[in-house]
Design a protein around this motif. Structure first.
Motif, PDB file in Angstrom:
ATOM      1  N   LEU A 113       8.029 -10.806   4.119  1.00 38.76           N
ATOM      2  CA  LEU A 113       7.535 -10.540   2.535  1.00 38.76           C
ATOM      3  C   LEU A 113       7.760 -11.882   1.649  1.00 38.76           C
ATOM      4  O   LEU A 113       7.135 -11.962   0.640  1.00 38.76           O
ATOM      5  CB  LEU A 113       8.301  -9.418   1.934  1.00 38.76           C
ATOM      6  N   LEU A 135       5.912  -5.014  -4.578  1.00 34.03           N
ATOM      7  CA  LEU A 135       5.560  -4.201  -3.626  1.00 34.03           C
ATOM      8  C   LEU A 135       5.580  -2.691  -3.982  1.00 34.03           C
ATOM      9  O   LEU A 135       4.827  -1.903  -3.740  1.00 34.03           O
ATOM     10  CB  LEU A 135       6.853  -4.506  -2.498  1.00 34.03           C
ATOM     11  N   ARG A 176       2.542  -1.871  -5.876  1.00 31.65           N
ATOM     12  CA  ARG A 176       1.506  -1.672  -5.047  1.00 31.65           C
ATOM     13  C   ARG A 176       1.494  -0.421  -4.145  1.00 31.65           C
ATOM     14  O   ARG A 176       0.513   0.389  -4.129  1.00 31.65           O
ATOM     15  CB  ARG A 176       1.411  -2.719  -3.771  1.00 31.65           C
TER      16      ARG A 176
END
Length: 251
Positions: A11, A211, A214
């Motif tokens: 990530l 994240l 999303r």
């Protein structure tokens, strides 16, 4: 080393992390290194002189570029800072209570109605006028309450100012006593590494927030199961087909 450490980490982009280091180098570390190269590991204070509107220099206190005051306070005088933080919280609470009282009593029938400005003199004056009047007891209590809170606020401000001045003097007196090793610890650990670590943690927090956002978007998008969506589409399609047939159109 920083690039290598974060290479392959899920990530996170190792070059984004490295950019934080480069930004900090440009903003701060580069100048610090110049100071160290020129003068060694010395933390020397300097007076801050600012010219006023008349062109006269005014002393605005002191500063140390290599080892800023907050680093000295955090490492050596943390309990003094905690006490100041506590006083600030108490002062904020008192100020809020005063503001709330002024807002409540600022209406047409409030105790502060008719006052050009709510201050000690303007509040004390009507209190003297209504002293002893039974019908004005509630109003008098409110005025006394404001005066009491205002007095406590003034005392708290004085205490806070004295505490800050005391801490400032303690920090200022600490600089000449710092050893070279202490300066290195303050600069490398408390300043450089702590700042870079905070920037990297901020990068991780940003990634985590993106994240999370999303995932939330995807969850909302696919909240309705596919079979249910297909069923709804089939139902709507049947309605449209029936409507077209009634209009005489072949489907």
């Amino acid at each position: 080393m920083l690039l290598v450490h974060y290479t392959g980490k899920p990530l996170i982009d190792n070059y984004h992390v490295y950019q934080h280091l480069m930004d900090y180098w440009t903003e701060t570390m580069q100048d610090d290194c110049y100071l160290i190269a020129a003068d060694g590991w010395k933390a020397e204070t300097a007076r801050v002189l600012v010219k006023n509107s008349k062109g006269k220099e005014v002393d605005k206190g002191w500063a140390c570029e290599l080892v800023p005051k907050p680093l000295i306070v955090a490492r050596y005088f943390a309990r003094f800072q905690e006490a100041i933080t506590g006083l600030e919280a108490e002062l904020e609470s008192l100020t809020a209570r005063i503001s709330e009282l002024e807002e409540e009593q600022g209406g047409e029938e409030g105790a502060f109605t008719g006052l050009d400005k709510v201050n000690k003199a303007n509040v004390a004056a009507p209190l003297k006028e209504i002293k002893g009047e039974k019908d004005a007891k509630e109003e008098a209590d409110i005025l006394r309450q404001w005066l009491k809170l205002s007095g406590e606020e003034a005392d708290m401000k004085k205490m806070l100012k004295e505490a800050e001045a005391n801490l400032d003097a303690l920090a200022y007196a600490k600089y000449p006593k710092l050893s070279e090793e202490e300066v290195k610890t303050l600069v490398v650990d408390d300043k450089w590494l702590a700042t870079i670590a905070a920037a990297i943690h901020g990068e991780m927090d940003r990634i985590s927030q993106n994240l999370t956002r999303r995932v939330k978007e995807l969850a909302e998008r696919y909240e309705t199961p596919l079979p249910e969506v297909n069923s709804k589409v089939a139902e709507l399609e049947a309605r449209v087909t029936a409507h077209l047939k009634r209009m005489g159109m072949e489907v």
